[in-house]
Enzyme design. Structure first.
Site, PDB file in Angstrom:
ATOM      1  N   TYR A   1      14.157  -0.534  49.061  1.00 54.66           N
ATOM      2  CA  TYR A   1      14.123   0.298  50.263  1.00 54.66           C
ATOM      3  C   TYR A   1      12.742   0.352  50.910  1.00 54.66           C
ATOM      4  O   TYR A   1      12.624   0.790  52.052  1.00 54.66           O
ATOM      5  CB  TYR A   1      14.564   1.728  49.936  1.00 54.66           C
ATOM      6  CG  TYR A   1      15.980   1.816  49.429  1.00 54.66           C
ATOM      7  CD1 TYR A   1      17.042   1.336  50.185  1.00 54.66           C
ATOM      8  CD2 TYR A   1      16.254   2.381  48.189  1.00 54.66           C
ATOM      9  CE1 TYR A   1      18.341   1.416  49.722  1.00 54.66           C
ATOM     10  CE2 TYR A   1      17.554   2.471  47.713  1.00 54.66           C
ATOM     11  CZ  TYR A   1      18.586   1.988  48.481  1.00 54.66           C
ATOM     12  OH  TYR A   1      19.879   2.061  48.021  1.00 54.66           O
TER      13      TYR A   1
ATOM     14  N   ARG B   1      -3.278  -5.161  29.782  1.00 53.53           N
ATOM     15  CA  ARG B   1      -2.426  -4.171  30.435  1.00 53.53           C
ATOM     16  C   ARG B   1      -3.165  -2.895  30.830  1.00 53.53           C
ATOM     17  O   ARG B   1      -3.106  -2.492  31.986  1.00 53.53           O
ATOM     18  CB  ARG B   1      -1.251  -3.809  29.511  1.00 53.53           C
ATOM     19  CG  ARG B   1      -0.256  -4.936  29.316  1.00 53.53           C
ATOM     20  CD  ARG B   1       0.841  -4.552  28.341  1.00 53.53           C
ATOM     21  NE  ARG B   1       1.616  -3.395  28.778  1.00 53.53           N
ATOM     22  CZ  ARG B   1       2.563  -2.821  28.066  1.00 53.53           C
ATOM     23  NH1 ARG B   1       2.862  -3.299  26.865  1.00 53.53           N
ATOM     24  NH2 ARG B   1       3.228  -1.806  28.521  1.00 53.53           N
TER      25      ARG B   1
ATOM     26  N   HIS C   1       3.188 -12.342  36.278  1.00 56.07           N
ATOM     27  CA  HIS C   1       3.228 -11.156  35.411  1.00 56.07           C
ATOM     28  C   HIS C   1       4.636 -10.943  34.853  1.00 56.07           C
ATOM     29  O   HIS C   1       5.422 -10.154  35.405  1.00 56.07           O
ATOM     30  CB  HIS C   1       2.783  -9.930  36.223  1.00 56.07           C
ATOM     31  CG  HIS C   1       2.440  -8.748  35.362  1.00 56.07           C
ATOM     32  ND1 HIS C   1       1.255  -8.628  34.677  1.00 56.07           N
ATOM     33  CD2 HIS C   1       3.126  -7.622  35.095  1.00 56.07           C
ATOM     34  CE1 HIS C   1       1.227  -7.486  34.026  1.00 56.07           C
ATOM     35  NE2 HIS C   1       2.354  -6.845  34.262  1.00 56.07           N
TER      36      HIS C   1
END
Length: 825
Positions: free
Chosen positions: A130, A41, A87
């Site tokens: 968006y 990570r 993932h």
């Protein structure tokens, strides 16, 4: 019937309780968690500079075909594909990583082309539903050749798909874009750098594996932050490059401008890395309300997409803008610190790496990528050549091939008979059996022979490449240079050597105490760069009896000087610009060098330091004290002398009223006993007494200095001090106006100034150089003592031997001359 409550439980459901030591269990579980965070990570791989989530985003977008030449898709779709296949850590984490890859203020070379609101320095991005995204062109260079076995692939989280362990990385992404991350027990924070500079250092290290850190820092002098700004003090940067850890200061790029009559202000055009204007405004207001900051009248943010960053801070009347700026640096984020902590994964282990180690790890990876790609291509071409050669055998005796196939009972027998009759391999025989009849023409045979010859040539090249370490390194260097040329951009961050990083105190402490107000000399190089040279105090070896200070060493690399002014570190001097302005400034923030190692080419660009408008440049530096009048010459032959008392106490003023299309080409202090010299583009030189030009007010337009032919202009104006006429020389460089500038070195000539007669003001000159065939203009001219020519890159260029006649033709030059000045005086 219901079972009895007291009946014993079946054997299969008997409880199984184990005693576990809590401390042992916590240690084991915590280590597993820490391992997962570190390797899966938080930390990037030193080879491609990417964390796992970033690598998976770029790879999955490449698999989805989201290339730069195709349309954007919803970011939510990308997030869903990455989360479902590679993932499984939540959509918000994936989208946050995707957003950062698209932010130009976070990455020096963005890897995702975002469409929509991807956030700003002060605001977060819009939701994934968006916004839209696709790969940026630079991302293709990271994901290229993955289908050519250049890296190993590993299973995804559930074993259904494959993902690359590391990307091919055609450029050093970790150094170029930097990174930040917090793991368990460790963290990483790496600064972005300029791609062109990093590639130059990498290619130098390829050619010179034993290169020192000092050599590499000649190519990579410091970080290059996406938002620009100024880095003050390079000691911390050098520490980080040596050990992997260090701290440096970043400052906003601020200029002092007039906001109105008798009102000055500070205009901020670039901010420190990841600092937004709203945060600066908030801190300024807090400091003013707390009475820690005085002299601020107002703050206005005029930042927009068209004009970029523009934060205007008004200064109250009676306050020194420089002193207020120093308070702002201390009390607000206009000055920030960046702590470098170069922690990355190397062969699966977290390591702290310096600049050379980072480049070495990347280059080893890139050499391995090129090697594996070459082996893959070699094997593919060898396989194809094998099939082509078999097909050529079949075409040469196609009738017998057809007869063998027609008389065979089945495909297996046909393949065996073809292998036996024509001595073919199984692959060749199978390929012939699958051949279409339209390939059996004469034209197909020619095509196959051409393909065979091309394959043999490519195989030979690949074998030669794989057999030579030198050729492999050269191939890596060529690909790096291509990436730098394609994706590289000029440096944005200005580097100033302001000394070591100090811990900042929020208590009121005069900023003037940071740098002593010591004697110095400011140089303007012929290539338009400024530097401040420290002068040794009186009493040391080599003391100048007239001034009490020791001047810098006379000669050093890149020391072609246009102007030099003695002042103090916090004193003020003036810069005369081509637009007829005099800009007053302090050299306190100029790059500083010891007095015995002056290198103006290593300084900062004068126009950038002074914040000049586009097309405007500095032609001379002048002291702002009671000195002889200042002489100014323009391209249209206008001359003017203005008393320094007229300009000594002004900040940014017009010192000559220029006609439309005119510009200043030279300026210098001119006592009455000196001479003024013009040189024009048609090789005419005029010298006349300075006393013939009466001093005028600063708003005057000057007077006729030289009569210039129609269509021509003055390319040089200078002052020859009294007593130096016999030593002064005239340097002229002829060229042709029909070719691109810098394409032809042209011819040059060095002659004595005494060869040129002195004439009156407002007259025509005498010929300074006879043009060779093809030449029609003078590109450069210079008059003075001890000339020094430099190329466009600042490197010293050889000039012809002095002693040529006044109207003689020039000698061909070996290299292009970009500017002419004098040696350090």
């Amino acid at each position: 019937m219901a079972a009895s409550r007291n009946a014993p439980a079946p054997a299969a459901l008997t409880e199984r309780i184990e005693d576990v030591d809590v401390s042992t269990e916590m240690q084991g579980s915590f280590l597993e968690y820490a391992y997962s965070v570190i390797y899966s990570r938080a930390l990037p791989d030193a080879r491609d500079g990417l964390k796992p989530v970033q690598r998976r985003i770029l790879y999955q977008m490449a698999e989805m075909g989201l290339r730069p030449d195709r349309g954007h898709v919803k970011s939510a779709r990308v997030v869903g594909e990455v989360m479902g296949k590679l993932h499984p850590h939540g959509d918000s984490a994936i989208y946050d990583a995707l957003v950062r890859l698209a932010q130009p203020f976070a990455l020096r070379v963005p890897l995702v082309d975002g469409h929509g609101n991807f956030g700003s320095l002060d605001d977060g991005p819009a939701a994934a539903r968006y916004t839209e995204a696709r790969l940026a062109p630079a991302a293709l260079a990271l994901t290229e050749s993955l289908d050519e076995d250049v890296v190993d692939f590993i299973p995804n989280y559930d074993g259904q798909f494959q993902q690359p362990e590391v990307l091919a990385a055609a450029f050093p992404n970790l150094l170029v874009n930097g990174t930040t991350g917090i793991a368990v027990g460790m963290a990483t924070n790496m600064a972005p750098h300029n791609l062109i500079e990093v590639v130059a250092a990498a290619t130098h290290l390829l050619d010179n594996p034993e290169a020192t850190l000092e050599e590499l820092m000649e190519f990579v002098p410091g970080p290059d932050l996406p938002g620009g700004g100024v880095i003050v003090g390079l000691d911390g940067v050098k520490d980080a490059y040596a050990s992997g850890r260090g701290t440096f200061r970043t400052r906003a790029k601020v200029s002092i401008e007039s906001l109105g009559p008798r009102r000055m202000g500070l205009v901020v055009t670039e901010l420190p890395y990841m600092v937004g204007p709203e945060r600066v405004i908030e801190k300024i207001k807090d400091a003013v309300n707390a009475k820690k900051l005085t002299g601020i009248a107002d703050v206005a943010d005029f930042t927009d997409r068209n004009n970029g960053m523009r934060l205007v801070i008004g200064i109250k009347t009676g306050f020194d803008p420089k002193a207020v700026l120093e308070q702002l640096y201390r009390l607000t984020p206009l000055e920030d610190t960046f702590g470098i902590n170069n922690v990355a994964l190397v062969e699966g282990q977290p390591q702290t790496l310096g600049l050379k180690q980072l480049l070495q790890v990347y280059l080893q990876h890139r050499i391995q990528v090129v090697t594996r790609r070459s082996r893959y291509r070699l094997a593919r071409r060898q396989d194809r050549l094998h099939l082509v050669e078999g097909l050529l055998i079949a075409i040469l005796d196609i009738d017998e091939v057809i007869q063998v196939i027609r008389t065979s009972d089945d495909g297996e027998q046909a393949r065996a008979r073809l292998m036996d009759v024509f001595d073919l391999s199984q692959a060749q025989a199978e390929y012939i059996l699958e051949l279409r009849l339209r390939r059996l023409t004469k034209f197909s045979r020619v095509e196959l022979e051409t393909e065979r010859d091309q394959l043999k040539a490519e195989i030979a090249q690949l074998q030669e490449l794989l057999g030579s370490e030198v050729l492999l390194r050269a191939q890596v260097a060529r690909e790096l240079d291509a990436a730098a040329e394609t994706f590289g951009t000029p440096r944005r961050t200005l580097l100033l050597n302001g000394g070591p990083v100090k811990t900042r105190s929020r208590a009121a402490a005069p900023a003037d105490l940071q740098i002593a107000d010591a004697p110095c000399r400011v140089f303007l190089s012929a290539t338009g760069r400024m530097v401040r040279a420290e002068l040794r105090p009186a009493g040391e070896a080599g003391e100048d009896a007239g001034t009490g200070i020791v001047p810098p060493t006379r000669r050093s690399k890149h020391d072609a000087i246009r102007s030099a002014v003695d002042t103090t570190t916090r004193g003020d001097i003036g810069a005369v610009t081509s637009a007829g302005r005099l800009v007053r400034f302090s050299p306190v923030d100029l790059p500083s060098v010891p007095g015995n190692s002056v290198q103006p080419a290593a300084g900062t660009r004068a126009d950038q330091y002074l914040g000049l408008a586009g097309g405007e440049h500095v032609v001379a530096l002048v002291p702002l004290t009671d000195n002889p009048p200042l002489a100014i010459g323009t391209a249209q032959g206008v001359v003017k002398r203005v008393a320094t008392s007229e300009i000594a106490h002004k900040h940014d003023i017009e010192i000559i009223s220029l006609k439309p299309g005119d510009r200043v080409v030279g300026a210098a202090l001119a006592p009455d006993d000196s001479e003024l010299v013009f040189v024009t583009s048609d090789a005419q030189l005029l010298r006349f007494d300075a006393s013939s030009v009466r001093p005028q007010g600063r708003s005057a337009g000057g007077m006729a200095g030289m009569r210039i032919a129609e269509g021509q202009h003055a390319i040089y104006f200078g002052v020859v001090a009294a007593g130096t006429e016999d030593q002064a020389v005239v340097v002229t460089i002829a060229d042709t106006s029909q070719t691109l500038a810098g394409a032809d070195a042209g011819s040059g000539k060095v002659s004595a100034l005494a060869e040129y007669p002195s004439k009156g003001r407002a007259t025509g000159g005498v010929r300074a150089q006879r043009f060779l065939k093809g030449e029609d203009t003078l590109s450069l001219a210079w008059v003075g003592v001890e000339p020094r020519a430099v190329g466009p890159d600042g490197a010293v260029r050889a000039l012809p031997v002095p002693g040529a006649k006044r109207d003689a033709s020039g000698q061909p030059l070996d290299a292009v001359v970009g500017a002419i000045g004098t040696v350090v005086a």
